[in-house]
Scaffold this motif. Structure first.
Motif, PDB file in Angstrom:
ATOM      1  N   SER A   1      -6.236 -34.400 -26.586  1.00 41.14           N
ATOM      2  CA  SER A   1      -6.574 -34.156 -25.103  1.00 41.14           C
ATOM      3  C   SER A   1      -8.253 -33.541 -25.250  1.00 41.14           C
ATOM      4  O   SER A   1      -8.417 -32.478 -25.042  1.00 41.14           O
ATOM      5  CB  SER A   1      -5.843 -32.906 -24.663  1.00 41.14           C
ATOM      6  N   SER A   2      -9.003 -34.637 -25.657  1.00 40.45           N
ATOM      7  CA  SER A   2     -10.284 -34.207 -25.733  1.00 40.45           C
ATOM      8  C   SER A   2     -10.965 -33.897 -24.322  1.00 40.45           C
ATOM      9  O   SER A   2     -12.074 -32.934 -24.198  1.00 40.45           O
ATOM     10  CB  SER A   2     -11.108 -35.148 -26.280  1.00 40.45           C
ATOM     11  N   GLY A   3     -10.714 -34.522 -23.261  1.00 35.37           N
ATOM     12  CA  GLY A   3     -11.281 -33.848 -21.914  1.00 35.37           C
ATOM     13  C   GLY A   3     -10.935 -32.490 -21.586  1.00 35.37           C
ATOM     14  O   GLY A   3     -11.930 -31.864 -21.087  1.00 35.37           O
ATOM     15  N   THR A   4      -9.740 -32.399 -21.678  1.00 38.57           N
ATOM     16  CA  THR A   4      -9.457 -30.794 -21.321  1.00 38.57           C
ATOM     17  C   THR A   4     -10.303 -30.128 -22.171  1.00 38.57           C
ATOM     18  O   THR A   4     -10.713 -28.755 -21.738  1.00 38.57           O
ATOM     19  CB  THR A   4      -7.798 -30.567 -21.394  1.00 38.57           C
ATOM     20  N   ALA A   5     -10.320 -30.414 -23.583  1.00 38.60           N
ATOM     21  CA  ALA A   5     -10.842 -29.545 -24.865  1.00 38.60           C
ATOM     22  C   ALA A   5     -12.473 -29.396 -24.447  1.00 38.60           C
ATOM     23  O   ALA A   5     -12.956 -28.181 -24.480  1.00 38.60           O
ATOM     24  CB  ALA A   5     -10.862 -30.360 -25.915  1.00 38.60           C
ATOM     25  N   ARG A   6     -13.049 -30.404 -23.825  1.00 35.79           N
ATOM     26  CA  ARG A   6     -14.535 -30.566 -23.484  1.00 35.79           C
ATOM     27  C   ARG A   6     -14.734 -29.468 -22.222  1.00 35.79           C
ATOM     28  O   ARG A   6     -15.518 -28.520 -22.333  1.00 35.79           O
ATOM     29  CB  ARG A   6     -14.934 -31.677 -22.916  1.00 35.79           C
ATOM     30  N   GLU A   7     -13.769 -29.246 -21.248  1.00 37.10           N
ATOM     31  CA  GLU A   7     -14.010 -28.523 -20.192  1.00 37.10           C
ATOM     32  C   GLU A   7     -13.800 -27.131 -20.626  1.00 37.10           C
ATOM     33  O   GLU A   7     -14.574 -26.101 -20.080  1.00 37.10           O
ATOM     34  CB  GLU A   7     -12.695 -28.788 -19.085  1.00 37.10           C
ATOM     35  N   ARG A   8     -12.975 -26.646 -21.687  1.00 36.68           N
ATOM     36  CA  ARG A   8     -12.571 -25.372 -21.982  1.00 36.68           C
ATOM     37  C   ARG A   8     -13.667 -25.138 -22.813  1.00 36.68           C
ATOM     38  O   ARG A   8     -14.231 -23.922 -23.012  1.00 36.68           O
ATOM     39  CB  ARG A   8     -11.472 -25.613 -23.054  1.00 36.68           C
ATOM     40  N   ILE A   9     -14.310 -26.016 -23.767  1.00 32.40           N
ATOM     41  CA  ILE A   9     -15.283 -25.479 -24.447  1.00 32.40           C
ATOM     42  C   ILE A   9     -16.802 -25.188 -23.857  1.00 32.40           C
ATOM     43  O   ILE A   9     -17.548 -24.239 -23.975  1.00 32.40           O
ATOM     44  CB  ILE A   9     -16.170 -26.745 -25.463  1.00 32.40           C
ATOM     45  N   THR A  10     -17.057 -25.764 -22.552  1.00 35.79           N
ATOM     46  CA  THR A  10     -18.086 -25.500 -21.567  1.00 35.79           C
ATOM     47  C   THR A  10     -17.846 -24.009 -21.156  1.00 35.79           C
ATOM     48  O   THR A  10     -18.849 -23.356 -21.020  1.00 35.79           O
ATOM     49  CB  THR A  10     -17.952 -26.583 -20.510  1.00 35.79           C
ATOM     50  N   ALA A  11     -16.488 -23.618 -20.745  1.00 38.78           N
ATOM     51  CA  ALA A  11     -16.270 -22.407 -20.192  1.00 38.78           C
ATOM     52  C   ALA A  11     -16.267 -21.531 -21.297  1.00 38.78           C
ATOM     53  O   ALA A  11     -17.075 -20.342 -20.998  1.00 38.78           O
ATOM     54  CB  ALA A  11     -15.041 -22.430 -19.646  1.00 38.78           C
ATOM     55  N   LEU A  12     -16.181 -21.787 -22.551  1.00 39.58           N
ATOM     56  CA  LEU A  12     -16.384 -20.688 -23.460  1.00 39.58           C
ATOM     57  C   LEU A  12     -17.641 -20.435 -23.816  1.00 39.58           C
ATOM     58  O   LEU A  12     -17.812 -19.527 -24.076  1.00 39.58           O
ATOM     59  CB  LEU A  12     -15.316 -21.366 -24.938  1.00 39.58           C
ATOM     60  N   ALA A  13     -18.442 -21.449 -23.790  1.00 38.76           N
ATOM     61  CA  ALA A  13     -19.811 -21.365 -24.050  1.00 38.76           C
ATOM     62  C   ALA A  13     -20.504 -20.569 -23.061  1.00 38.76           C
ATOM     63  O   ALA A  13     -21.600 -19.789 -23.309  1.00 38.76           O
ATOM     64  CB  ALA A  13     -20.600 -22.916 -24.216  1.00 38.76           C
ATOM     65  N   GLN A  14     -20.204 -20.493 -21.764  1.00 36.16           N
ATOM     66  CA  GLN A  14     -20.471 -19.644 -20.682  1.00 36.16           C
ATOM     67  C   GLN A  14     -20.227 -18.318 -21.164  1.00 36.16           C
ATOM     68  O   GLN A  14     -21.104 -17.349 -20.718  1.00 36.16           O
ATOM     69  CB  GLN A  14     -20.209 -20.074 -19.330  1.00 36.16           C
ATOM     70  N   ALA A  15     -19.011 -18.050 -21.453  1.00 39.87           N
ATOM     71  CA  ALA A  15     -18.302 -16.861 -21.484  1.00 39.87           C
ATOM     72  C   ALA A  15     -18.983 -16.025 -22.741  1.00 39.87           C
ATOM     73  O   ALA A  15     -19.296 -14.795 -22.874  1.00 39.87           O
ATOM     74  CB  ALA A  15     -16.989 -16.905 -21.620  1.00 39.87           C
ATOM     75  N   PHE A  16     -19.140 -16.817 -23.801  1.00 39.33           N
ATOM     76  CA  PHE A  16     -19.806 -16.271 -25.145  1.00 39.33           C
ATOM     77  C   PHE A  16     -20.942 -17.241 -25.829  1.00 39.33           C
ATOM     78  O   PHE A  16     -20.941 -18.011 -26.573  1.00 39.33           O
ATOM     79  CB  PHE A  16     -18.621 -16.390 -26.104  1.00 39.33           C
ATOM     80  N   PRO A  17     -21.951 -17.221 -24.883  1.00 38.50           N
ATOM     81  CA  PRO A  17     -23.348 -17.987 -25.596  1.00 38.50           C
ATOM     82  C   PRO A  17     -23.766 -18.100 -26.611  1.00 38.50           C
ATOM     83  O   PRO A  17     -24.489 -18.919 -27.255  1.00 38.50           O
ATOM     84  CB  PRO A  17     -23.983 -17.868 -24.222  1.00 38.50           C
ATOM     85  N   GLN A  18     -23.631 -16.758 -27.496  1.00 34.67           N
ATOM     86  CA  GLN A  18     -24.260 -16.555 -28.569  1.00 34.67           C
ATOM     87  C   GLN A  18     -23.234 -16.723 -29.636  1.00 34.67           C
ATOM     88  O   GLN A  18     -23.663 -16.608 -30.960  1.00 34.67           O
ATOM     89  CB  GLN A  18     -24.810 -15.126 -28.628  1.00 34.67           C
ATOM     90  N   SER A  19     -22.201 -17.161 -29.363  1.00 33.83           N
ATOM     91  CA  SER A  19     -21.115 -16.710 -30.490  1.00 33.83           C
ATOM     92  C   SER A  19     -21.056 -18.127 -31.439  1.00 33.83           C
ATOM     93  O   SER A  19     -21.040 -19.358 -31.031  1.00 33.83           O
ATOM     94  CB  SER A  19     -19.645 -16.711 -29.891  1.00 33.83           C
TER      95      SER A  19
END
Length: 608
Positions: A489-507
Motif C-alpha cells: 500500500s505505497s500510496g497510503t504509506a506516502r500520505e502517512r510519510i508526508t504527515a509524519l514529516a510535517q509532525a516531526f520535521p527534524q527526525s
C-alpha cells in the motif's frame, strides 16, 4: 436508631437523663436565646442551590419470620414506601422507588437489631441502590422507642425495621411505618436525634409528630447533594464532609451536644485527612477471619494458574468489601487478565482507582486495558499517573518499577521505559526492557537514551532530541508505515510519510521511511541519500544499514553491501535476512566458510 459505635452506653444514658432533668430547670431561660441559631440552619438549606428531583432506589429483604407474620409483605412495603415518598417529595425533592423485594434466609428477630443490621450488610453491600432495608418480625409488645422500631448505620446504606404488632391499626399504623422508615433513612444521611421540636427524628415515636426540622433538613440536603458518589469517590466524600461539618457547627447547646454529634464531627475530620474513601465507621471495613482465609485461598488459586476459579471465588468478597484495598486490587487484576475487552472490567478498575487513588498497580492495570484496545494516549496518561504514585512512595518495590517499565515499552514510550527500568537495577525484567528499548531505538532511528544512572541527556548537533511524550506516536507511525509498504500500500504509506514529516520535521525516523519508500519504487539515488541522512544522525540505525545493503547488492556495489550487512549482523545478530544477503555476497570467496560457521554458532543450524 443508630448503631452501637454511635450509641450512648446504657449506664451513661441513665446518668444523662438525671443530668438533663437538672438542666431542664433552667431550660426556660436558656432555650429562647438558642432559637437564634435555628434560622442559620434554615438559611443553609435555602441558600444552597435547589437539589434536582431524584428517585432513590430501595431494595428490601424480608426474613422468614416477617414473611410469615405479614401477609402480602411486598405490597405492604411498597405502599409504605409510596407514602414516605409523598412525605419528602416537597421538602427534599426526592421520592423512593422499590428496586426489588427479596426473601432473606434468616430467622429469629428477638434481641437487639444491630446484629441483624450486620447480617444484612454482609448479605448485600447495596452499591447499586441508595438504601437496603431488612424487615424482621414484630416484637411481642409495642414500644415507642425508635431504637426498638428500627436500626440504621449512621452514614451507611442499610437499615433494619421491625414489623408492627396487631395493637397498632389503621391510620396510626400507616403513620408509624412512615415515621420509622424516614427516621432510619435520615440516619444514613447523617441526621441526629432531635429533642425539640418533635418530629421524625425524635428518639421516641409520637403519633402527632411529623416532618423534619430545618437543621435536620440541612443535614439531609448535604447528604443528598453528594451521594451516592461520596460513598465511593474521595473528592465527593471530602466535599460532603465539609458541608456536613458546616451544618454540625450550627448545632450548639445541650440539646445537640453528645456522642452522636461528636461521632459525626470525628468522621468529617478523618475524611479530611484520609487518602482513601472511608466507610461509615471512619475506617475501611475489615475482613472477618473467614473472609481473610477466603482471600488467601483466592491468591493461592491465582498463583496455581487457575485465575477463572480465583475470580469466581473472589467476587462475593469484592461485592461485600468495596473499601478493602487488597480485595479490590486483586479483583481488578483478575478482571483485566480474564476479560480485558469488557466495559465492566474497565469500570471496576476505575472505581477502584477512585477509592484508592495512590495505588500504582491499579493505574497500570487500566493502562493495560487501554493498550489491549489500542488507546495508546489513554494508556500513556495512566502510566504517567502510576509513575507519580510510585515516586510519591518512599519504599516502592523495585518489581513495580520493572512492571511499569514493561508497560511503557509496550506503549512505545522508550525514554520513560528506560527511566523506570533504571529504578529497578539487577532485575531480569528491567534488563530485558533496556535491551529491547535499545533495539527499538536503533530500529526506528530514535536518539540514544539518556544516561541510565543520571537520567541526563547528551546533546548532539546531528541528533535532534525527541520529547518523551511524543516518542510513542512516532514509533507507532514508523511501524505502521513499514507495514503498509510491506503490504504493497505505497500510496497510503506516502500520505502517512508526508504527515509524519510535517509532525516531526527534524527526525531521522522520517528519512528512514522515505528511504524505504524510494527503494520500493526503484528510486535508488533518493533512497541512498535518505538512508545516509539517517546514518549521519545515528550510525547504529540497523534498518538503514539493511536498506543500504539491499540497495548496494542490487547495484553490485559489493564492498558497500558487505560493509552494511556485516554492520547489521553486528548490531542485530537475529536478523536472518542480513545473513542470507551476505552469503550471496560472499559466494565464491574465502569469507563464505567463516560466515557459515558464525551462523551455525548463532542459530545452531546450517546456513541455507
Amino acid at each position: 436508631m443508630n448503631p452501637g459505635s454511635q450509641r450512648t452506653p446504657r449506664w451513661l444514658r441513665r446518668c444523662l437523663i438525671v443530668v438533663l432533668g437538672l438542666v431542664c430547670v433552667r431550660c426556660a431561660s436558656t432555650e429562647r436565646p438558642r432559637e437564634a441559631s435555628r434560622p442559620r440552619a434554615a438559611e443553609a438549606v435555602s441558600q444552597s442551590p435547589a437539589l434536582p428531583r431524584r428517585v432513590l432506589r430501595v431494595r428490601v429483604y424480608a426474613d422468614a419470620d416477617h414473611r410469615a407474620q405479614v401477609l402480602h409483605w411486598e405490597r405492604a412495603f411498597a405502599a409504605g414506601l409510596q407514602r414516605a415518598s409523598e412525605a419528602v417529595r416537597e421538602p427534599l425533592r426526592v421520592t423512593f422507588a422499590l428496586e426489588s423485594a427479596r426473601a432473606w434466609d434468616r430467622r429469629g428477630s428477638e434481641g437487639p437489631l444491630e446484629p441483624m443490621l450486620g447480617a444484612l450488610e454482609a448479605l448485600d453491600a447495596g452499591e447499586d441502590v441508595d438504601l437496603v432495608v431488612g424487615l424482621v418480625s414484630a416484637p411481642p409488645a409495642f414500644s415507642e422507642s425508635q431504637h426498638e422500631l428500627g436500626f440504621a448505620r449512621v452514614l451507611g446504606r442499610h437499615c433494619v425495621l421491625r414489623a408492627l404488632n396487631a395493637t397498632v391499626q389503621g391510620e396510626a399504623r400507616r403513620h408509624l411505618e412512615v415515621s420509622a422508615l424516614l427516621h432510619e433513612w435520615a440516619h444514613t444521611l447523617g441526621a441526629l436525634h432531635v429533642r425539640e421540636p418533635r418530629g421524625w427524628m425524635s428518639s421516641k415515636y409520637g403519633a402527632a409528630w411529623t416532618g423534619f426540622d430545618a437543621r435536620t433538613l440541612a443535614l439531609l440536603d448535604a447528604g443528598l447533594r453528594h451521594l451516592p458518589r461520596a460513598r465511593v469517590e474521595l473528592e465527593p466524600q471530602r466535599a460532603w464532609a465539609r458541608e456536613l461539618k458546616t451544618v454540625l457547627d450550627t448545632l450548639r447547646g445541650p440539646a445537640w451536644e453528645g456522642p452522636e454529634r461528636d461521632f459525626l464531627l470525628a468522621w468529617t475530620e478523618r475524611v479530611r485527612s484520609a487518602s482513601v474513601v472511608l466507610g461509615p465507621e471512619g475506617t475501611p471495613r475489615a475482613l472477618t477471619p473467614e473472609e481473610r482465609q477466603r482471600l488467601a485461598e483466592v491468591i493461592a488459586l491465582e498463583k496455581a494458574g487457575r485465575p477463572e476459579v480465583a475470580a469466581e471465588a473472589l467476587e462475593p468478597l469484592a461485592v461485600r468489601h468495596p473499601q478493602d484495598e487488597r480485595v479490590q486490587l486483586l479483583a481488578c487484576y483478575l478482571a483485566v487478565h480474564l476479560t480485558p475487552a469488557l466495559a465492566a472490567t474497565r469500570e471496576r478498575c476505575e472505581r477502584a482507582i477512585a477509592r484508592f487513588p495512590g495505588e500504582p498497580s491499579l493505574r497500570m492495570n487500566v493502562a493495560l486495558l487501554h493498550l489491549h484496545a489500542g488507546r495508546f494516549g489513554a494508556a500513556q496518561d495512566s502510566l504517567l499517573a502510576a509513575r507519580r504514585n510510585l515516586e510519591a512512595r518512599a519504599d516502592s518495590e523495585p518489581a513495580l518499577w520493572a512492571d511499569l517499565a514493561g508497560l511503557f515499552l509496550r506503549a512505545h514510550c522508550l525514554t520513560w521505559a528506560e527511566e523506570a527500568a533504571a529504578r529497578a537495577p539487577g532485575l531480569a525484567a528491567s534488563a530485558t526492557v533496556l535491551e529491547q528499548a535499545t533495539r527499538m531505538r536503533r530500529q526506528v532511528a530514535l536518539p540514544a537514551r539518556p544516561d541510565a544512572s543520571t537520567g541526563t541527556r547528551t546533546p548532539s548537533a546531528s541528533m535532534p532530541q525527541m520529547e518523551p511524550a511524543r516518542e510513542g506516536a512516532l514509533v507507532r507511525e514508523v511501524f505502521d508505515i513499514e507495514a503498509l509498504l510491506h503490504a504493497g500500500s505505497s500510496g497510503t504509506a506516502r500520505e502517512r510519510i508526508t504527515a509524519l514529516a510535517q509532525a516531526f520535521p527534524q527526525s531521522p525516523s522520517v528519512a528512514l521511511v522515505q528511504c524505504e519508500l524510494h527503494l520500493l519504487k526503484g528510486r535508488l539515488a533518493p533512497a541512498r541519500a535518505a538512508c545516509e541522512r539517517v546514518l549521519a544522525a545515528r550510525e547504529d540505525a540497523v534498518q538503514a544499514h539493511l536498506l543500504l545493503g539491499v540497495l548496494a547488492t542490487n547495484t553490485r556495489a559489493h564492498a558497500r553491501a558487505r560493509a552494511h550487512l556485516e554492520r547489521v549482523i553486528a548490531l542485530e545478530p537475529s536478523r536472518t535476512e542480513a545473513w542470507h544477503l551476505l552469503a550471496r555476497e560472499y559466494r565464491g570467496t574465502k569469507q563464505l566458510g567463516p560466515l557459515k560457521a558464525r551462523y551455525r554458532e548463532q542459530f545452531a543450524r546450517d546456513l541455507p
